[in-house]
Design a protein around this motif. Structure first.
Motif, PDB file in Angstrom:
ATOM      1  N   UNK A  38       7.425  18.151   8.790  1.00  0.00           N
ATOM      2  CA  UNK A  38       6.446  19.190   8.449  1.00  0.00           C
ATOM      3  C   UNK A  38       6.578  19.550   6.969  1.00  0.00           C
ATOM      4  N   UNK A  39       5.458  19.703   6.254  1.00  0.00           N
ATOM      5  CA  UNK A  39       5.520  19.975   4.811  1.00  0.00           C
ATOM      6  C   UNK A  39       6.113  21.344   4.516  1.00  0.00           C
ATOM      7  N   UNK A  40       6.973  21.369   3.516  1.00  0.00           N
ATOM      8  CA  UNK A  40       7.508  22.635   3.039  1.00  0.00           C
ATOM      9  C   UNK A  40       6.673  23.173   1.885  1.00  0.00           C
ATOM     10  N   UNK A  41       5.924  22.275   1.225  1.00  0.00           N
ATOM     11  CA  UNK A  41       5.093  22.663   0.091  1.00  0.00           C
ATOM     12  C   UNK A  41       3.642  22.270   0.368  1.00  0.00           C
ATOM     13  N   UNK A  42       2.682  23.094  -0.078  1.00  0.00           N
ATOM     14  CA  UNK A  42       1.271  22.784   0.199  1.00  0.00           C
ATOM     15  C   UNK A  42       0.775  21.542  -0.534  1.00  0.00           C
ATOM     16  N   UNK A  43       1.315  21.257  -1.710  1.00  0.00           N
ATOM     17  CA  UNK A  43       0.856  20.083  -2.455  1.00  0.00           C
ATOM     18  C   UNK A  43       1.645  18.850  -2.006  1.00  0.00           C
ATOM     19  N   UNK A  44       1.399  18.470  -0.756  1.00  0.00           N
ATOM     20  CA  UNK A  44       2.131  17.371  -0.120  1.00  0.00           C
ATOM     21  C   UNK A  44       1.171  16.295   0.358  1.00  0.00           C
ATOM     22  N   UNK A  45       1.520  15.049   0.097  1.00  0.00           N
ATOM     23  CA  UNK A  45       0.844  13.914   0.731  1.00  0.00           C
ATOM     24  C   UNK A  45       1.670  13.509   1.950  1.00  0.00           C
ATOM     25  N   UNK A  46       1.059  13.595   3.126  1.00  0.00           N
ATOM     26  CA  UNK A  46       1.735  13.207   4.354  1.00  0.00           C
ATOM     27  C   UNK A  46       1.337  11.778   4.704  1.00  0.00           C
TER      28      UNK A  46
ATOM     29  N   UNK B 185       0.827  -1.203   0.000  1.00  0.00           N
ATOM     30  CA  UNK B 185       0.000   0.000   0.000  1.00  0.00           C
ATOM     31  C   UNK B 185       0.864   1.258   0.000  1.00  0.00           C
ATOM     32  N   UNK B 186       1.913   1.240   0.790  1.00  0.00           N
ATOM     33  CA  UNK B 186       2.821   2.380   0.858  1.00  0.00           C
ATOM     34  C   UNK B 186       3.425   2.672  -0.510  1.00  0.00           C
ATOM     35  N   UNK B 187       3.896   1.637  -1.162  1.00  0.00           N
ATOM     36  CA  UNK B 187       4.493   1.796  -2.490  1.00  0.00           C
ATOM     37  C   UNK B 187       3.500   2.400  -3.479  1.00  0.00           C
ATOM     38  N   UNK B 188       2.279   1.887  -3.470  1.00  0.00           N
ATOM     39  CA  UNK B 188       1.261   2.395  -4.378  1.00  0.00           C
ATOM     40  C   UNK B 188       0.927   3.849  -4.133  1.00  0.00           C
ATOM     41  N   UNK B 189       0.845   4.224  -2.848  1.00  0.00           N
ATOM     42  CA  UNK B 189       0.520   5.616  -2.509  1.00  0.00           C
ATOM     43  C   UNK B 189       1.626   6.572  -2.936  1.00  0.00           C
ATOM     44  N   UNK B 190       2.875   6.191  -2.680  1.00  0.00           N
ATOM     45  CA  UNK B 190       4.001   7.046  -3.055  1.00  0.00           C
ATOM     46  C   UNK B 190       4.052   7.223  -4.566  1.00  0.00           C
ATOM     47  N   UNK B 191       3.926   6.138  -5.283  1.00  0.00           N
ATOM     48  CA  UNK B 191       3.974   6.206  -6.741  1.00  0.00           C
ATOM     49  C   UNK B 191       2.861   7.087  -7.287  1.00  0.00           C
ATOM     50  N   UNK B 192       1.647   6.909  -6.760  1.00  0.00           N
ATOM     51  CA  UNK B 192       0.502   7.683  -7.251  1.00  0.00           C
ATOM     52  C   UNK B 192       0.682   9.172  -6.974  1.00  0.00           C
ATOM     53  N   UNK B 193       1.154   9.499  -5.776  1.00  0.00           N
ATOM     54  CA  UNK B 193       1.314  10.907  -5.412  1.00  0.00           C
ATOM     55  C   UNK B 193       2.385  11.587  -6.259  1.00  0.00           C
ATOM     56  N   UNK B 194       3.533  10.929  -6.418  1.00  0.00           N
ATOM     57  CA  UNK B 194       4.622  11.526  -7.179  1.00  0.00           C
ATOM     58  C   UNK B 194       4.217  11.693  -8.648  1.00  0.00           C
ATOM     59  N   UNK B 195       3.522  10.703  -9.201  1.00  0.00           N
ATOM     60  CA  UNK B 195       3.064  10.814 -10.587  1.00  0.00           C
ATOM     61  C   UNK B 195       2.106  11.985 -10.767  1.00  0.00           C
ATOM     62  N   UNK B 196       1.374  12.301  -9.717  1.00  0.00           N
ATOM     63  CA  UNK B 196       0.429  13.421  -9.803  1.00  0.00           C
ATOM     64  C   UNK B 196       1.103  14.765  -9.571  1.00  0.00           C
ATOM     65  N   UNK B 197       2.405  14.721  -9.209  1.00  0.00           N
ATOM     66  CA  UNK B 197       3.142  15.962  -8.983  1.00  0.00           C
ATOM     67  C   UNK B 197       3.233  16.385  -7.538  1.00  0.00           C
ATOM     68  N   UNK B 198       2.732  15.573  -6.618  1.00  0.00           N
ATOM     69  CA  UNK B 198       2.756  15.931  -5.202  1.00  0.00           C
ATOM     70  C   UNK B 198       4.071  15.531  -4.553  1.00  0.00           C
ATOM     71  N   UNK B 199       4.437  16.259  -3.504  1.00  0.00           N
ATOM     72  CA  UNK B 199       5.542  15.859  -2.648  1.00  0.00           C
ATOM     73  C   UNK B 199       5.040  14.821  -1.645  1.00  0.00           C
ATOM     74  N   UNK B 200       5.975  14.092  -1.054  1.00  0.00           N
ATOM     75  CA  UNK B 200       5.636  13.019  -0.113  1.00  0.00           C
ATOM     76  C   UNK B 200       6.487  13.171   1.140  1.00  0.00           C
ATOM     77  N   UNK B 201       5.838  13.148   2.303  1.00  0.00           N
ATOM     78  CA  UNK B 201       6.547  13.231   3.577  1.00  0.00           C
ATOM     79  C   UNK B 201       6.011  12.141   4.495  1.00  0.00           C
ATOM     80  N   UNK B 202       6.918  11.429   5.167  1.00  0.00           N
ATOM     81  CA  UNK B 202       6.520  10.375   6.102  1.00  0.00           C
ATOM     82  C   UNK B 202       6.600  10.887   7.531  1.00  0.00           C
TER      83      UNK B 202
END
Length: 530
Positions: free
Chosen positions: A87-95, A58-75
């Protein structure tokens, strides 16, 4: 600032819900704000969406989907960072809230390793291993009730076991990391087709790239850690010192011998706080715990008799040094204790009862209120320096001198300070902390007992005082850097590239980032990488 998902993001949200379930995709502003908050009071954005994966797939799928959409990813792990680690540095972030990934996958007591998902807390891992009479060499921070394995690896934390075994990075054998592409990288001998995860050095040490990185290079999904037998014998000891120089010189000598699993010092403010909590320091021989001191204060005819009487109550203890000694036998634990006692006595220490290290070990992962807040609900905010042992005494003296120079402004704003020292193998940490009354906020309130949350939830915001503290904290950070300090949990707060003595290292770090995260989507700003 808030980030609102546009209609173009509806397909991403739908995809994330298919991957992890509707209940584990959080889009309400209150939830997004909560998970985007750490303990630092530093500027940050609010994540556009919070996702709670349940396993590596699930983690792999979420990261791939978010990055493909142009979002940043923070764990995010347990949320104990005070350096903008997640803490996110950019508003378009998936946490990514990693805490659902909390299973212990394998306990191998023949090859002495454990494999665990990185959202597991240190308390849960310790409990899972306890009946098997094994533990990891480093076995967690004081905040281990909440702090996760992955968070500690990213921050490179220390405490339980660190005196002998170093920081958490020293206990790692291998990692399973989800890269921005969604690919899963296995490091260590777990990547061998015909072997298991018993060894870290399956060729070059790639595990090291992902430790102390504050999540800059990928998302840690699974960790394999070394196991050791749980030491059956433990001794405890504490000493009072009148001067900082004496206590630090004793601590340094004990640290070099690698005989104390924990060895930490508290300053006068900390000691006064313990007294306020009803802990009485009495002069005498350490008698609490499994191993009793054989010797005693030199010159006493009957050490045991002195210990039982506890003849002298020590008030206003200036500096206190607390030690824990683990061993396979009582004899070895006691011998190490006696060696350390001789060192303390040589440096003008006075032995006192060992209630502090005994309590810390009896409840290694107690609630975090007494760690995160002052006794009257004050905000706690630390800063630290990580030094070689040869610089410990000078670092301590510089800290006290700086605090004295800042006394007028500290008194003006009623800002209290304390500091502690600790060692991680042959390294020395000094951690000053600031305390002041300010709004606690939902995140801090969620971490403390309900009765205290209710009592302190209406403490008003004090922006002016907070601004003063944040400035003082930066000044102290910079002072430590000028003395040659390194840092744990670098995050987005401690300087990194600025302190390098050549450009080659920074080029290599950037090159690693380019290979693993060419679009710079994983935790932008961490380590200063953008």
């Amino acid at each position: 600032m808030d980030a609102k998902l546009s209609s173009a993001d509806d397909s991403l949200i739908s995809q994330l819900k298919q991957l992890v379930g509707n209940d584990h995709v959080l889009t309400e502003e209150k939830d997004r704000d909560f998970y985007s908050t750490d303990l630092s009071f530093r500027d940050r954005e609010i994540a556009a969406v919070v996702v709670q994966p349940g396993d590596t797939e699930q983690l792999s799928g979420c990261v791939q989907a978010a990055v493909k959409s142009g979002m940043s990813v923070v764990a995010r792990g347990g949320g104990m960072s005070y350096t903008s680690g997640y803490t996110p540095e950019k508003p378009d972030t998936m946490l990514l809230d990693m805490r659902r990934m909390n299973r212990v996958l394998e306990v191998n007591t023949e090859d002495m390793y454990v494999t665990v998902e990185c959202g597991c807390t240190w308390e849960a891992l310790f409990e899972a291993l306890k009946d098997k009479k094994v533990r990891t060499p480093y076995w967690g921070p004081l905040s281990g009730k909440y702090a996760t394995v992955g968070g500690a690896l990213s921050q490179n934390s220390l405490f339980h076991g660190s005196g002998v075994h170093g920081t958490v990075a020293d206990s790692v054998i291998g990692l399973r990391v989800v890269l921005p592409s969604g690919d899963v990288l296995q490091t260590g001998s777990g990547a061998h087709k015909e072997s298991n995860a018993f060894w870290r050095h399956f060729g070059p040490d790639l595990s090291g790239i992902f430790t102390a990185d504050t999540g800059a290079f990928g998302v840690k999904a699974v960790a394999t850690l070394r196991l050791i037998p749980t030491p059956p014998s433990t001794a405890y000891m504490a000493f009072k010192f009148d001067t900082l120089k004496d206590v630090l010189e004793a601590q340094v000598k004990i640290s070099r011998l690698a005989i104390a699993s924990e060895c930490y010092m508290f300053d006068p403010y900390y000691n006064a706080g313990f007294e306020k909590q009803g802990i009485t320091f009495t002069e005498g021989i350490s008698i609490v715990g499994k191993v009793v001191r054989k010797g005693g204060l030199k010159g006493l005819a009957s050490a045991a008799k002195m210990a039982v009487k506890g003849q002298k109550i020590l008030k206003n203890v200036p500096y206190s040094l607390h030690m824990t000694f683990d061993a396979l036998t009582d004899v070895v634990a006691n011998e190490h204790q006696e060696i350390a006692a001789d060192i303390c006595l040589e440096h003008n220490g006075t032995e006192m009862d060992n209630s502090i290290p005994t309590v810390f070990r009896a409840q290694p992962f107690a609630g975090v209120r007494t760690v995160l807040l002052g006794s009257e609900g004050e905000i706690w905010l630390p800063v630290h320096g990580f030094f070689p042992l040869s610089r410990a005494v000078d670092a301590g003296a510089a800290t006290e001198k700086w605090l004295e120079e800042k006394r007028p402004i500290l008194d003006k704003y009623n800002i209290k300070t304390s500091y502690l020292t600790c060692n991680a193998g042959p390294e020395f940490v000094i951690e000053p902390s600031f305390y002041w009354h300010d709004k606690l906020g939902d995140f801090r309130l969620s971490l403390i007992e309900e009765e205290f949350a209710e009592k302190w939830k209406d403490i008003p915001e004090d922006v002016e005082k907070r601004k003063v503290v944040l400035q003082l904290r930066e000044e102290l950070r910079d002072l430590f850097d000028s003395l040659g300090a390194c840092h744990l949990q670098l995050g987005k707060y401690y300087k990194y590239s600025e302190l390098m003595n050549n450009d080659t290292l920074w080029s290599v770090i950037n090159g690693v980032k380019d290979v693993l995260d060419p679009e710079r989507k994983v935790n932008p700003g961490s380590l200063g990488l953008r």
